[in-house]
Design a protein around this motif. Structure first.
Motif, PDB file in Angstrom:
ATOM      1  N   GLY A 261     -15.900  81.409  60.585  1.00 32.76           N
ATOM      2  CA  GLY A 261     -16.384  82.885  60.762  1.00 32.76           C
ATOM      3  C   GLY A 261     -15.811  83.526  59.735  1.00 32.76           C
ATOM      4  N   GLY A 262     -15.284  83.082  58.658  1.00 33.95           N
ATOM      5  CA  GLY A 262     -14.921  84.055  57.822  1.00 33.95           C
ATOM      6  C   GLY A 262     -15.884  85.009  57.073  1.00 33.95           C
ATOM      7  N   ASP A 263     -15.357  86.126  56.533  1.00 34.90           N
ATOM      8  CA  ASP A 263     -16.326  87.038  55.966  1.00 34.90           C
ATOM      9  C   ASP A 263     -16.792  86.927  54.588  1.00 34.90           C
ATOM     10  OD1 ASP A 263     -17.261  89.500  54.807  1.00 34.90           O
ATOM     11  OD2 ASP A 263     -15.519  90.820  55.282  1.00 34.90           O
ATOM     12  N   LEU A 264     -18.257  87.061  54.564  1.00 35.88           N
ATOM     13  CA  LEU A 264     -19.117  86.427  53.502  1.00 35.88           C
ATOM     14  C   LEU A 264     -18.653  87.220  52.272  1.00 35.88           C
ATOM     15  CD1 LEU A 264     -21.479  84.530  52.678  1.00 35.88           C
ATOM     16  CD2 LEU A 264     -22.752  86.757  53.268  1.00 35.88           C
ATOM     17  N   ARG A 265     -18.437  88.361  52.342  1.00 39.09           N
ATOM     18  CA  ARG A 265     -17.934  89.288  51.268  1.00 39.09           C
ATOM     19  C   ARG A 265     -16.764  88.683  50.661  1.00 39.09           C
ATOM     20  NH1 ARG A 265     -19.009  94.628  54.872  1.00 39.09           N
ATOM     21  NH2 ARG A 265     -17.970  92.948  56.234  1.00 39.09           N
ATOM     22  N   ARG A 266     -15.686  88.177  51.432  1.00 36.10           N
ATOM     23  CA  ARG A 266     -14.431  87.644  50.928  1.00 36.10           C
ATOM     24  C   ARG A 266     -14.549  86.240  50.360  1.00 36.10           C
ATOM     25  NH1 ARG A 266      -9.000  88.533  51.736  1.00 36.10           N
ATOM     26  NH2 ARG A 266      -7.872  86.373  51.609  1.00 36.10           N
ATOM     27  N   TYR A 267     -15.425  85.524  50.973  1.00 33.05           N
ATOM     28  CA  TYR A 267     -15.675  84.092  50.516  1.00 33.05           C
ATOM     29  C   TYR A 267     -16.609  83.625  49.796  1.00 33.05           C
ATOM     30  CZ  TYR A 267     -11.540  83.611  53.830  1.00 33.05           C
ATOM     31  OH  TYR A 267     -10.188  83.736  54.095  1.00 33.05           O
ATOM     32  N   TYR A 268     -17.797  84.376  49.605  1.00 35.09           N
ATOM     33  CA  TYR A 268     -18.908  84.005  48.844  1.00 35.09           C
ATOM     34  C   TYR A 268     -19.509  85.137  48.023  1.00 35.09           C
ATOM     35  CZ  TYR A 268     -22.379  80.897  47.194  1.00 35.09           C
ATOM     36  OH  TYR A 268     -23.543  80.185  46.504  1.00 35.09           O
ATOM     37  N   PRO A 269     -19.488  85.143  46.697  1.00 35.91           N
ATOM     38  CA  PRO A 269     -18.602  84.236  46.041  1.00 35.91           C
ATOM     39  C   PRO A 269     -16.939  84.360  46.354  1.00 35.91           C
ATOM     40  CG  PRO A 269     -19.284  85.931  44.635  1.00 35.91           C
ATOM     41  CD  PRO A 269     -19.989  86.162  46.015  1.00 35.91           C
TER      42      PRO A 269
ATOM     43  N   ARG B 229      -8.566  84.597  46.254  1.00 35.66           N
ATOM     44  CA  ARG B 229      -8.112  83.480  45.282  1.00 35.66           C
ATOM     45  C   ARG B 229      -6.706  83.168  45.735  1.00 35.66           C
ATOM     46  NH1 ARG B 229      -9.930  80.870  41.262  1.00 35.66           N
ATOM     47  NH2 ARG B 229     -11.918  81.907  41.356  1.00 35.66           N
ATOM     48  N   PRO B 230      -5.709  83.888  45.942  1.00 37.70           N
ATOM     49  CA  PRO B 230      -4.371  83.213  46.396  1.00 37.70           C
ATOM     50  C   PRO B 230      -4.452  82.397  47.523  1.00 37.70           C
ATOM     51  CG  PRO B 230      -4.256  85.563  45.993  1.00 37.70           C
ATOM     52  CD  PRO B 230      -5.714  85.463  45.879  1.00 37.70           C
ATOM     53  N   GLU B 231      -5.346  82.433  48.421  1.00 40.34           N
ATOM     54  CA  GLU B 231      -5.579  81.715  49.646  1.00 40.34           C
ATOM     55  C   GLU B 231      -6.091  80.375  49.068  1.00 40.34           C
ATOM     56  OE1 GLU B 231      -8.106  81.715  53.563  1.00 40.34           O
ATOM     57  OE2 GLU B 231      -7.958  83.484  52.438  1.00 40.34           O
ATOM     58  N   TYR B 232      -7.184  80.696  48.302  1.00 44.15           N
ATOM     59  CA  TYR B 232      -8.026  79.372  47.806  1.00 44.15           C
ATOM     60  C   TYR B 232      -6.751  78.347  46.916  1.00 44.15           C
ATOM     61  CZ  TYR B 232     -10.414  76.690  44.199  1.00 44.15           C
ATOM     62  OH  TYR B 232     -10.661  75.762  43.262  1.00 44.15           O
ATOM     63  N   GLU B 233      -6.139  79.063  46.065  1.00 44.77           N
ATOM     64  CA  GLU B 233      -5.086  78.287  45.481  1.00 44.77           C
ATOM     65  C   GLU B 233      -3.887  77.692  46.335  1.00 44.77           C
ATOM     66  OE1 GLU B 233      -5.388  77.864  42.303  1.00 44.77           O
ATOM     67  OE2 GLU B 233      -6.475  79.467  41.588  1.00 44.77           O
ATOM     68  N   ARG B 234      -3.389  78.273  47.188  1.00 40.23           N
ATOM     69  CA  ARG B 234      -2.728  77.430  48.327  1.00 40.23           C
ATOM     70  C   ARG B 234      -3.465  76.395  49.045  1.00 40.23           C
ATOM     71  NH1 ARG B 234      -1.473  82.780  49.370  1.00 40.23           N
ATOM     72  NH2 ARG B 234      -2.788  82.729  51.191  1.00 40.23           N
ATOM     73  N   TRP B 235      -4.709  76.488  49.198  1.00 43.18           N
ATOM     74  CA  TRP B 235      -5.393  75.420  49.808  1.00 43.18           C
ATOM     75  C   TRP B 235      -5.657  74.360  48.752  1.00 43.18           C
ATOM     76  CZ3 TRP B 235     -10.115  73.730  48.087  1.00 43.18           C
ATOM     77  CH2 TRP B 235     -10.859  72.738  48.800  1.00 43.18           C
ATOM     78  N   ARG B 236      -5.964  74.576  47.672  1.00 40.25           N
ATOM     79  CA  ARG B 236      -6.266  73.635  46.600  1.00 40.25           C
ATOM     80  C   ARG B 236      -4.800  72.823  46.395  1.00 40.25           C
ATOM     81  NH1 ARG B 236      -7.665  75.037  40.343  1.00 40.25           N
ATOM     82  NH2 ARG B 236      -8.007  72.693  39.762  1.00 40.25           N
ATOM     83  N   ALA B 237      -3.668  73.720  46.444  1.00 40.03           N
ATOM     84  CA  ALA B 237      -2.373  72.839  46.370  1.00 40.03           C
ATOM     85  C   ALA B 237      -2.117  72.057  47.352  1.00 40.03           C
ATOM     86  CB  ALA B 237      -1.267  73.946  46.093  1.00 40.03           C
ATOM     87  N   GLU B 238      -2.454  72.318  48.566  1.00 43.31           N
ATOM     88  CA  GLU B 238      -2.235  71.417  49.816  1.00 43.31           C
ATOM     89  C   GLU B 238      -3.265  70.177  49.744  1.00 43.31           C
ATOM     90  OE1 GLU B 238      -3.450  73.826  52.983  1.00 43.31           O
ATOM     91  OE2 GLU B 238      -1.660  74.930  52.904  1.00 43.31           O
TER      92      GLU B 238
END
Length: 246
Positions: free
Chosen positions: A219-227, A233-242
């Protein structure tokens, strides 16, 4: 007997990486690299769910003139160049055919496609038709065509004229040995010299899209996550590190 030359094949791992990427991502990345459209327009998949990539063996058809080409299907078979493109087939190869968009002549039938499959071929893209399509769909090849016909390859208005030359398939240039990526969205031509950079860009793209897909499903915000926005991006980088630690 006709003499035709083979192609120079890129490393198999390059084709495998492009197959994993798929045609849509390949097309988008090529656009960002300056190739406006590498999409082969016209042929569509008749083998749903199949995704392949491999170097292109090319076959060019030209308009038929009866004094220059045998009329009968089996007359002087070794002069019929649609056979010779298959003689070069190696595991992982694709065949790409400029059949001039013709909707009457069946470029290949079941027997020749069976041979190509036996040689390790993975897919055929035809700007025109096949015949024996019911049987052909059962072979395990990927097939991208404009349609089907009961007619043999030179029965009506076209004849095979050249093997492993540059062709215009669906209005798109295909050089022998280019890597063709094909799936349910269609077929895309990847110039060999651009393929390594495309793979690197596409793998990065696929990573952030996977993260975004997860967030959008939650249910995340389309404007935040795509693209992926700068704020996400910091949230993405943390996810990627995990993912790297998992």
């Amino acid at each position: 007997m006709a003499e035709t030359h083979d192609i120079v094949r890129p490393p198999a791992e390059l084709s495998a990486a492009l197959a994993a990427i798929g045609s849509a991502t390949a097309s988008g990345e090529l656009s960002r690299m300056g190739i406006r459209s590498a999409f082969i327009r016209g042929p569509v998949s008749v083998t749903p769910g199949v995704r392949v990539a491999g170097p292109a063996l090319t076959l060019q058809f030209l308009p038929k003139r009866e004094d220059r080409y045998p009329v009968d299907e089996y007359e002087e078979p070794e002069k019929q160049l649609h056979r010779h493109v298959m003689y070069h087939a190696q595991p992982g190869d694709m065949i790409v055919v400029d059949a001039r968009g013709d909707m009457e002549s069946g470029v290949f039938g079941e027997m020749m496609l069976t041979y190509f499959k036996g040689r390790g071929g993975v897919g055929v893209v035809v700007d025109g038709c096949l015949r024996d399509t019911g049987e052909a769909k059962q072979l395990g090849l990927g097939l991208w065509i404009r349609g089907a016909t009961p007619n043999f390859h030179a029965q009506t208005g076209i004849v095979p004229a050249a093997v492993n030359v540059p062709v215009a398939c669906g209005g798109t240039l295909v050089e022998p040995g280019d890597i063709v990526v094909a799936d349910d969205d269609g077929a895309v031509v990847v110039p060999v010299e651009l393929a390594p950079a495309l793979v690197a860009h596409a793998q990065e793209h696929a990573e952030w899209e996977e993260f975004s897909r997860i967030r959008l499903a939650e249910g995340g915000d389309l404007r935040r996550y795509y693209p992926l926005s700068d704020e996400a991006r910091p949230e993405y980088e943390r996810w990627r590190a995990e993912q790297d630690r998992a």
